[in-house]
Design a protein around this motif. Sequence first.
Motif, short mmCIF file in Angstrom:
data_model
loop_
_atom_site.label_atom_id
_atom_site.label_comp_id
_atom_site.label_asym_id
_atom_site.label_seq_id
_atom_site.Cartn_x
_atom_site.Cartn_y
_atom_site.Cartn_z
N TYR A 27 0.80 -1.22 0.00
CA TYR A 27 0.00 0.00 0.00
C TYR A 27 0.83 1.27 0.00
O TYR A 27 0.32 2.34 -0.31
CB TYR A 27 -0.97 0.00 1.19
CG TYR A 27 -1.97 -1.13 1.11
CD1 TYR A 27 -3.07 -1.05 0.28
CD2 TYR A 27 -1.80 -2.29 1.88
CE1 TYR A 27 -3.99 -2.08 0.21
CE2 TYR A 27 -2.71 -3.33 1.80
CZ TYR A 27 -3.81 -3.22 0.97
OH TYR A 27 -4.71 -4.25 0.89
N GLN A 28 2.11 1.16 0.38
CA GLN A 28 3.00 2.31 0.45
C GLN A 28 2.31 3.54 1.08
O GLN A 28 2.20 4.59 0.46
CB GLN A 28 3.55 2.63 -0.93
CG GLN A 28 4.35 1.47 -1.49
CD GLN A 28 4.93 1.73 -2.85
OE1 GLN A 28 4.73 2.77 -3.45
NE2 GLN A 28 5.67 0.77 -3.34
N PRO A 29 1.83 3.39 2.31
CA PRO A 29 1.10 4.49 2.96
C PRO A 29 2.00 5.71 3.18
O PRO A 29 3.22 5.58 3.29
CB PRO A 29 0.65 3.88 4.29
CG PRO A 29 1.63 2.78 4.55
CD PRO A 29 2.02 2.25 3.21
N GLN A 30 1.36 6.85 3.26
CA GLN A 30 2.04 8.12 3.49
C GLN A 30 1.39 8.83 4.68
O GLN A 30 0.28 8.52 5.06
CB GLN A 30 1.94 9.02 2.24
CG GLN A 30 2.50 8.41 0.97
CD GLN A 30 4.00 8.23 1.04
OE1 GLN A 30 4.72 9.13 1.45
NE2 GLN A 30 4.48 7.06 0.66
N GLY A 31 2.09 9.81 5.22
CA GLY A 31 1.53 10.67 6.25
C GLY A 31 1.05 9.92 7.47
O GLY A 31 1.74 9.05 8.00
N ARG A 53 -1.31 7.71 7.79
CA ARG A 53 -1.49 6.26 7.61
C ARG A 53 -0.18 5.52 7.81
O ARG A 53 -0.13 4.45 8.41
CB ARG A 53 -2.07 5.97 6.23
CG ARG A 53 -3.55 6.28 6.16
CD ARG A 53 -4.16 5.72 4.89
NE ARG A 53 -5.60 5.80 4.97
CZ ARG A 53 -6.32 6.63 4.25
NH1 ARG A 53 -5.77 7.40 3.36
NH2 ARG A 53 -7.63 6.66 4.40
N LEU A 54 0.90 6.09 7.29
CA LEU A 54 2.22 5.49 7.49
C LEU A 54 2.55 5.46 8.98
O LEU A 54 3.04 4.44 9.50
CB LEU A 54 3.29 6.25 6.72
CG LEU A 54 4.74 5.79 6.94
CD1 LEU A 54 4.91 4.32 6.54
CD2 LEU A 54 5.70 6.68 6.17
N GLU A 86 10.17 6.49 14.26
CA GLU A 86 9.81 7.00 12.93
C GLU A 86 8.33 7.38 12.87
O GLU A 86 7.96 8.34 12.18
CB GLU A 86 10.11 5.93 11.87
CG GLU A 86 9.92 6.42 10.45
CD GLU A 86 10.24 5.36 9.41
OE1 GLU A 86 9.88 5.58 8.24
OE2 GLU A 86 10.84 4.32 9.74
#
Length: 126
Positions: free
Chosen positions: A92-96, A98-99, A125
């Motif tokens: 899914y390579q989540p960002q922000g 969601r990551l 992180e």
Amino acid sequence: MIELGSGLAIDTVTAEMVVVDRARLDEEFGTSLDPCDRAVVAMVTGKPEVARSVLLTAAASLRRDALSAEVARLEGDAEGAVALLKTVLHNYQPQGLRLAVVLQHLGKAEHAAGRQEDAVAHLSEA
């Protein structure tokens, strides 16, 4: 406690999701048509096996897969949870935010698996 809304909070000592208002939780999530919502209710009320079966009915998504990993951790399969969460990151390579949430779950799973250095790195992180 860190309030999440919908009757839920994160315990700042254990980093676990907890119920702070059961009536609100039941009202907002308990009768939801979304299997992921119903799985959250099962998880936070100590029924991970129910959550697992409910998640089997959910469409593939980042949320479903992350919750499945959390269920694995709750059932004592920390290594399985780590593997699932790494797959979530890859697929899914989540960002922000969601990551950050996925990394927080990964850190908890790594801690439960005895991987303290990895857990600290991922929680930092997040």
